[in-house]
Scaffold this motif. Structure first.
Motif, PDB file in Angstrom:
ATOM      1  N   ARG A  63       0.850  -1.185   0.000  1.00  0.00           N
ATOM      2  CA  ARG A  63       0.000   0.000   0.000  1.00  0.00           C
ATOM      3  C   ARG A  63       0.890   1.241   0.000  1.00  0.00           C
ATOM      4  N   LEU A  64       0.544   2.221  -0.826  1.00  0.00           N
ATOM      5  CA  LEU A  64       1.330   3.449  -0.961  1.00  0.00           C
ATOM      6  C   LEU A  64       0.508   4.679  -0.583  1.00  0.00           C
ATOM      7  N   TYR A  65       1.174   5.616   0.108  1.00  0.00           N
ATOM      8  CA  TYR A  65       0.573   6.908   0.463  1.00  0.00           C
ATOM      9  C   TYR A  65       1.495   8.032  -0.022  1.00  0.00           C
ATOM     10  N   SER A  66       0.904   9.117  -0.422  1.00  0.00           N
ATOM     11  CA  SER A  66       1.675  10.260  -0.900  1.00  0.00           C
ATOM     12  C   SER A  66       2.329  10.995   0.268  1.00  0.00           C
ATOM     13  N   PRO A  67       3.526  11.552   0.057  1.00  0.00           N
ATOM     14  CA  PRO A  67       4.145  12.369   1.108  1.00  0.00           C
ATOM     15  C   PRO A  67       3.329  13.607   1.444  1.00  0.00           C
ATOM     16  N   TYR A 106      -4.929   6.334  -0.650  1.00  0.00           N
ATOM     17  CA  TYR A 106      -3.795   5.438  -0.918  1.00  0.00           C
ATOM     18  C   TYR A 106      -4.045   4.644  -2.190  1.00  0.00           C
ATOM     19  N   LEU A 107      -2.973   4.015  -2.684  1.00  0.00           N
ATOM     20  CA  LEU A 107      -3.033   3.047  -3.776  1.00  0.00           C
ATOM     21  C   LEU A 107      -2.486   1.725  -3.247  1.00  0.00           C
ATOM     22  N   GLU A 108      -2.863   0.618  -3.884  1.00  0.00           N
ATOM     23  CA  GLU A 108      -2.422  -0.683  -3.397  1.00  0.00           C
ATOM     24  C   GLU A 108      -2.218  -1.641  -4.563  1.00  0.00           C
ATOM     25  N   CYS A 109      -1.572  -2.772  -4.263  1.00  0.00           N
ATOM     26  CA  CYS A 109      -1.351  -3.763  -5.311  1.00  0.00           C
ATOM     27  C   CYS A 109      -0.949  -5.093  -4.697  1.00  0.00           C
TER      28      CYS A 109
END
Length: 404
Positions: free
Chosen positions: A327-331, A369-372
């Motif tokens: 999972r990704l989050y922007s700074p 967030y984005l995920e994969c």
């Protein structure tokens, strides 16, 4: 066998002590240099075995104290070289005469300690000795427990449901110009497909447990013990790769305790594995040279977690074995992620991503967030300072490339 071991080791050393370099500045006391000269003479002389081993250990003990005084980045390179020389002298002492299998294993472990903690000496001579010793160390192919472990049935992992709206986009082999324009410069995450299919690790030498054992099973490596580095019980230890696989990959009686091999020196320490991977072409878009790219190994069982954190460089995370949920989050949303106030963990969130404490961290749920699911052959581009959370869904081996 004993004679051939020493003959091969001695052939890998300078022909005599006059061609055996020992040059240090005044940072290394004369008494230490004199002890190393004594050890050097013993390599070419007939000193008693006990004396050779004792003198080598004196060099190791003295330099080990220097290596463990203060912070690692302040350890002078010359003291790391002294430690490597101590390792070399100990290997020579262990392998003279008629070394037992235990002596050869200890010599191999000593080489690994020099490669991990020391600095390169004499054109990387410790690496040369490793190749000699590896060929002599016998594998215990009769290990019945290992055979049983291979036949163990593993439960199928539960894969999280990934929302199409939140999924990280995928792209097949974009050109350098396209990647730079659409992802690198705007700092957008993307999964690159079919960009590492040529790696030997994915075709000629698939990284199975058996293959890893065959090229590096007897090598000593650093292992992180604990499911995540923020846990209080997290620690580090040294063990052979065989021991790591047996204890933490195949026979996990306590699934709450994870062992994880995560280190940036693995590919320098074990060149056979380095030869199985390649630097992603897109790293050439960075400001530095190829030598400036930091390559890391991440090998562990299902359930291992990298807590939500951010790094000061771009990252290509290449998946070789197994599957990971990421999972990704922007700074830009850092304030909603509650960075740890500790100076040592300032780049790590206090939130447990998949089980957040909504009372302590009420803003976390508002952070987009984005995920994969990252599968073998996938390469995830994680832009600089983007927060990322990683959980291994299966036995997993990943390679990351940090670059600027």
């Amino acid at each position: 066998m004993a004679t051939s071991v020493w003959s091969r080791i001695s052939a890998a050393l300078p022909p005599d002590k006059e061609h055996f370099p020992l040059q240090f500045s005044e940072k290394v006391p004369g008494s230490v240099v004199e002890m190393m000269r004594r050890c050097r003479s013993q390599v070419y002389g007939d000193a008693p075995a006990g004396r050779r081993l004792l003198d080598a250990q004196i060099v190791l003990d003295f330099s080990w104290e220097k290596l463990n005084t203060g912070t690692w980045r302040h350890v002078d390179k010359e003291w790391r070289q002294v430690y490597s020389y101590g390792c070399l002298f100990k290997v020579c002492a262990l392998c003279r005469g008629e070394p037992s299998e235990e002596d050869l294993l200890e010599a191999l472990r000593t080489c690994d300690m020099g490669l991990l903690m020391g600095a390169t000496i004499m054109d990387d001579r410790l690496q040369v000795l490793v190749h000699i010793l590896q060929k002599e160390v016998r594998k215990d192919v009769r290990n019945e427990d290992r055979g049983e472990a291979k036949r163990m049935k593993f439960a199928l992992p539960e894969f999280p449901q990934i929302s199409e709206r939140l999924t990280i986009p995928r792209l097949k082999c974009p050109s350098l110009e396209s990647f730079k324009k659409n992802y690198l410069l705007p700092r957008k995450a993307v999964i690159l497909e079919e960009t590492i299919d040529h790696w030997p690790a994915l075709n000629q030498h698939p990284w199975s447990l058996e293959y890893l054992r065959s090229v590096a099973g007897c090598r000593t490596v650093p292992v992180e013990v604990g499911s995540r580095y923020t846990d209080e019980e997290w620690s580090q230890t040294l063990m052979t790769l065989d021991e790591f696989i047996d204890r933490y990959i195949l026979k996990r009686s306590d699934t709450s305790v994870c062992g994880y091999l995560a280190q940036h020196q693995l590919f320098e320490q074990i060149p056979e594995l380095k030869d199985d991977i390649r630097l992603p072409d897109y790293c050439c878009l960075g400001d530095g040279d190829e030598e400036d790219v930091t390559v890391n190994a991440w090998f562990g069982p299902a359930g291992t977690v990298s807590p939500l954190h951010q790094d000061p460089q771009h990252n290509f995370l290449a998946q070789v074995v197994g599957c990971k949920y990421i999972r990704l989050y922007s700074p830009e949303d850092s304030d909603k992620l509650y960075p740890n106030p500790s100076p040592l963990l300032h780049n790590t969130s206090q939130v447990e991503v998949e089980n957040p404490d909504t009372e302590r961290f009420p803003e976390f749920a508002k952070a987009p967030y984005l995920e994969c699911l990252l599968r073998p052959g996938d390469v995830l581009f994680i832009p600089i300072q983007h927060w990322h959370y990683v959980r291994s869904l299966e036995q997993s081996f990943s390679v990351s490339f940090w670059w600027s």
